[in-house]
Design a protein around this motif. Structure first.
Motif, short mmCIF file in Angstrom:
data_model
loop_
_atom_site.label_atom_id
_atom_site.label_comp_id
_atom_site.label_asym_id
_atom_site.label_seq_id
_atom_site.Cartn_x
_atom_site.Cartn_y
_atom_site.Cartn_z
N LYS A 7 0.82 -1.22 0.00
CA LYS A 7 0.00 0.00 0.00
C LYS A 7 0.85 1.26 0.00
CE LYS A 7 -4.08 -1.95 2.14
NZ LYS A 7 -5.01 -1.93 3.27
N SER A 8 2.02 1.20 0.62
CA SER A 8 2.91 2.37 0.67
C SER A 8 3.56 2.66 -0.67
CB SER A 8 4.01 2.14 1.71
OG SER A 8 4.92 1.16 1.24
N TYR A 9 3.42 1.75 -1.65
CA TYR A 9 3.97 1.85 -2.99
C TYR A 9 5.47 1.54 -3.03
CZ TYR A 9 4.70 3.43 -7.77
OH TYR A 9 5.03 3.48 -9.11
N LEU A 10 6.17 1.77 -1.94
CA LEU A 10 7.62 1.58 -1.91
C LEU A 10 7.97 0.12 -1.62
CD1 LEU A 10 8.67 4.76 0.08
CD2 LEU A 10 8.82 4.39 -2.39
N LEU A 11 8.89 -0.40 -2.40
CA LEU A 11 9.37 -1.76 -2.20
C LEU A 11 10.62 -1.73 -1.35
CD1 LEU A 11 8.87 -2.76 -5.90
CD2 LEU A 11 7.56 -3.69 -3.98
N SER A 12 10.70 -2.61 -0.38
CA SER A 12 11.81 -2.66 0.56
C SER A 12 12.87 -3.66 0.09
CB SER A 12 11.27 -3.07 1.93
OG SER A 12 12.30 -3.11 2.87
N ILE A 13 14.14 -3.29 0.29
CA ILE A 13 15.25 -4.15 -0.08
C ILE A 13 16.21 -4.21 1.10
CG2 ILE A 13 17.03 -4.63 -1.81
CD1 ILE A 13 15.56 -2.15 -3.30
N SER A 14 16.66 -5.39 1.46
CA SER A 14 17.55 -5.52 2.62
C SER A 14 18.92 -4.89 2.33
CB SER A 14 17.73 -6.98 3.01
OG SER A 14 18.56 -7.64 2.06
N ILE A 15 19.51 -4.36 3.38
CA ILE A 15 20.85 -3.78 3.29
C ILE A 15 21.84 -4.83 2.79
CG2 ILE A 15 22.77 -2.86 4.67
CD1 ILE A 15 20.55 -0.80 4.30
N SER A 16 21.72 -6.05 3.29
CA SER A 16 22.67 -7.10 2.89
C SER A 16 22.59 -7.40 1.39
CB SER A 16 22.48 -8.37 3.72
OG SER A 16 21.18 -8.88 3.57
N ALA A 17 21.38 -7.44 0.83
CA ALA A 17 21.23 -7.69 -0.61
C ALA A 17 21.83 -6.54 -1.42
CB ALA A 17 19.76 -7.88 -0.95
N LEU A 18 21.62 -5.31 -0.95
CA LEU A 18 22.17 -4.16 -1.67
C LEU A 18 23.70 -4.08 -1.56
CD1 LEU A 18 19.45 -1.51 -0.85
CD2 LEU A 18 20.01 -2.41 -3.12
N ARG A 19 24.24 -4.43 -0.41
CA ARG A 19 25.70 -4.45 -0.26
C ARG A 19 26.32 -5.45 -1.25
NH1 ARG A 19 25.39 -4.73 6.04
NH2 ARG A 19 25.78 -2.57 6.63
N LYS A 20 25.71 -6.63 -1.32
CA LYS A 20 26.19 -7.68 -2.22
C LYS A 20 26.13 -7.20 -3.67
CE LYS A 20 24.89 -11.74 -1.03
NZ LYS A 20 24.10 -12.96 -0.80
N LEU A 21 25.04 -6.56 -4.03
CA LEU A 21 24.87 -6.04 -5.39
C LEU A 21 25.87 -4.92 -5.66
CD1 LEU A 21 23.18 -6.22 -7.99
CD2 LEU A 21 21.62 -4.54 -6.96
N ASN A 22 26.11 -4.07 -4.68
CA ASN A 22 27.04 -2.94 -4.83
C ASN A 22 28.45 -3.43 -5.17
OD1 ASN A 22 27.46 -0.05 -4.76
ND2 ASN A 22 28.55 -0.35 -2.84
N ALA A 23 28.82 -4.58 -4.64
CA ALA A 23 30.15 -5.13 -4.89
C ALA A 23 30.34 -5.51 -6.35
CB ALA A 23 30.40 -6.34 -3.99
N THR A 24 29.25 -5.65 -7.11
CA THR A 24 29.34 -6.04 -8.52
C THR A 24 29.38 -4.83 -9.47
OG1 THR A 24 26.94 -6.14 -8.92
CG2 THR A 24 28.00 -8.12 -7.98
N VAL A 25 29.18 -3.62 -8.94
CA VAL A 25 29.12 -2.42 -9.78
C VAL A 25 30.53 -1.93 -10.07
CG1 VAL A 25 28.28 -0.04 -9.95
CG2 VAL A 25 26.89 -1.77 -8.77
N SER A 26 30.83 -1.73 -11.34
CA SER A 26 32.17 -1.24 -11.71
C SER A 26 32.33 0.22 -11.31
CB SER A 26 32.42 -1.42 -13.21
OG SER A 26 31.63 -0.50 -13.93
N THR A 27 33.56 0.63 -11.09
CA THR A 27 33.86 1.99 -10.66
C THR A 27 33.30 3.02 -11.65
OG1 THR A 27 35.86 1.19 -9.60
CG2 THR A 27 35.74 3.54 -10.01
N LYS A 28 33.36 2.74 -12.94
CA LYS A 28 32.88 3.69 -13.94
C LYS A 28 31.36 3.89 -13.87
CE LYS A 28 32.41 0.55 -17.90
NZ LYS A 28 30.98 0.47 -17.84
N ASP A 29 30.67 2.97 -13.26
CA ASP A 29 29.21 3.07 -13.14
C ASP A 29 28.76 3.66 -11.81
OD1 ASP A 29 28.64 2.09 -15.68
OD2 ASP A 29 28.64 0.00 -15.01
N LYS A 30 29.69 4.15 -11.00
CA LYS A 30 29.35 4.73 -9.71
C LYS A 30 29.39 6.26 -9.79
CE LYS A 30 30.92 0.94 -6.77
NZ LYS A 30 29.77 0.70 -5.90
N ILE A 31 28.65 6.90 -8.90
CA ILE A 31 28.74 8.34 -8.73
C ILE A 31 30.03 8.59 -7.95
CG2 ILE A 31 27.66 10.39 -7.73
CD1 ILE A 31 26.08 9.00 -10.07
#
Length: 149
Positions: free
Chosen positions: A120-144
């Motif tokens: 109902k809040s429209y926002l989907l929740s994502i765990s910090i652990s899942a995002l940390r794991k995903l962040n480790a796969t992002v190349s430096t050129k694709d980061k701010i």
């Protein structure tokens, strides 16, 4: 008991008034946006980005033409509403330290949740652990980029 709550609210409002004076780009309201506004100011101080004025629907900042959605938490999950171009997820700990949880293309985060039914809040929740794991796969050129300090 009610008097002590009243005094705490007055103290909080005084702090917020000081924050608004020092950082006029954000409102720092006590209605649930406070952590988000603090996170946006911290992101502006840490990263090479410019905050957009006021509340934009899906974006909070821009960097080298890339539109960025900034999400901040003090808990164990972050949220996403729609597919952003870039997503910067931050966590503030109880000592005020900032941790980068995710920094990269929004489609990567969106792929984690796009199959879910919206609450109902429209926002989907994502765990910090899942995002940390995903962040480790992002190349430096694709980061701010962070500011040179």
């Amino acid at each position: 008991m009610a008097n002590s709550i009243k005094s705490y609210v007055k103290k909080l409002l005084k702090i917020i008034a000081s924050m608004q004076k020092d950082y006029p780009k954000r409102k720092f309201t006590l209605d649930g946006r406070l952590v988000g506004d603090i996170g946006e100011i911290l992101a502006e101080q840490i990263y090479d980005l410019q905050l957009l004025d006021g509340q934009q629907k899906d974006y909070d900042a821009i960097s080298n033409g890339r539109m960025i959605q900034i999400k901040t938490t003090m808990k164990n999950s972050l949220t996403i509403g729609d597919l952003p171009e870039y997503y910067l997820g931050l966590r503030i700990d109880d000592n005020g330290n900032v941790e980068e949880i995710f920094n990269g293309p929004g489609r990567l985060v969106w792929d984690l949740v796009k199959h879910r039914k919206r609450p109902k809040s429209y926002l989907l929740s994502i765990s910090i652990s899942a995002l940390r794991k995903l962040n480790a796969t992002v190349s430096t050129k694709d980061k701010i980029n962070k500011k040179n300090t």
